[in-house]
Design an enzyme around this catalytic site. Structure first.
Site: not given
Length: 178
Positions: A95, A98
């Site tokens: 998704d 990071d």
């Protein structure tokens, strides 16, 4: 108040672009393993997988990155993955990329289990992240928190067909606050 980041049409356009690229890359394979890493990737993975022309075996490994606005460490569920991929290609669907910590852990595990070529696809890549994706649908500034299209805040907003942020929401680093 919610602010639109990417419309449903923009998302579907990027999914189609990524699927077309993957279809060229994966053409001729008997099957491909698709590893969906987090709950937030489920809508992206569903739309992407429906557009792939190669037979797929799907695996779901994780939970959710956020509780409130604070990133939580998450352990990948190794039991959901085959013990041997027999050198078949693997597409990891994220998704959001990071820090890349979960991705590094997963790549190592897949390598140890005989994965063939690994391709990383992500809905979002954080601006400034050192993590590497082969395909990123969108980028997201560090200070923004996205919801919708599978992404949630405390379990809410996943059902929205587009991607949003809150006009006054910036990542604060404090538990339960954005």
């Amino acid at each position: 108040m919610m602010k639109l980041l990417y419309s449903a049409d923009a998302i579907q356009s990027r999914v189609a672009d990524i699927a077309a690229s993957l279809n060229k890359q994966l053409a001729g394979n008997r099957h491909v393993h698709v590893v969906v890493t987090m709950n937030g990737a489920f809508m992206f993975a569903a739309d992407l997988c429906r557009q792939l022309s190669v037979p797929q075996i799907l695996h779901f490994t994780g939970g959710s990155y956020f509780q409130g606005a604070i990133k939580q460490d998450i352990a990948l569920d190794q039991k959901t993955l085959p013990t041997n991929f027999h050198l078949a290609p693997v597409v990891i669907v994220e998704d959001m990329l990071d820090s890349g910590n979960s991705l590094r852990q997963l790549r190592q595990m897949l390598g140890e289990r005989g994965a063939g070529p690994i391709t990383v696809v992500t809905l979002f890549k954080r601006v400034g992240s050192n993590a590497v994706a082969d395909h990123a649908a969108f980028s997201l500034p560090k200070e923004l928190f996205a919801i919708g299209y599978g992404l949630d805040m405390d379990g809410r907003y996943r059902e929205l067909p587009a991607l949003y942020t809150f006009e006054t929401t910036l990542m604060s680093g404090e538990a339960g606050r954005c």
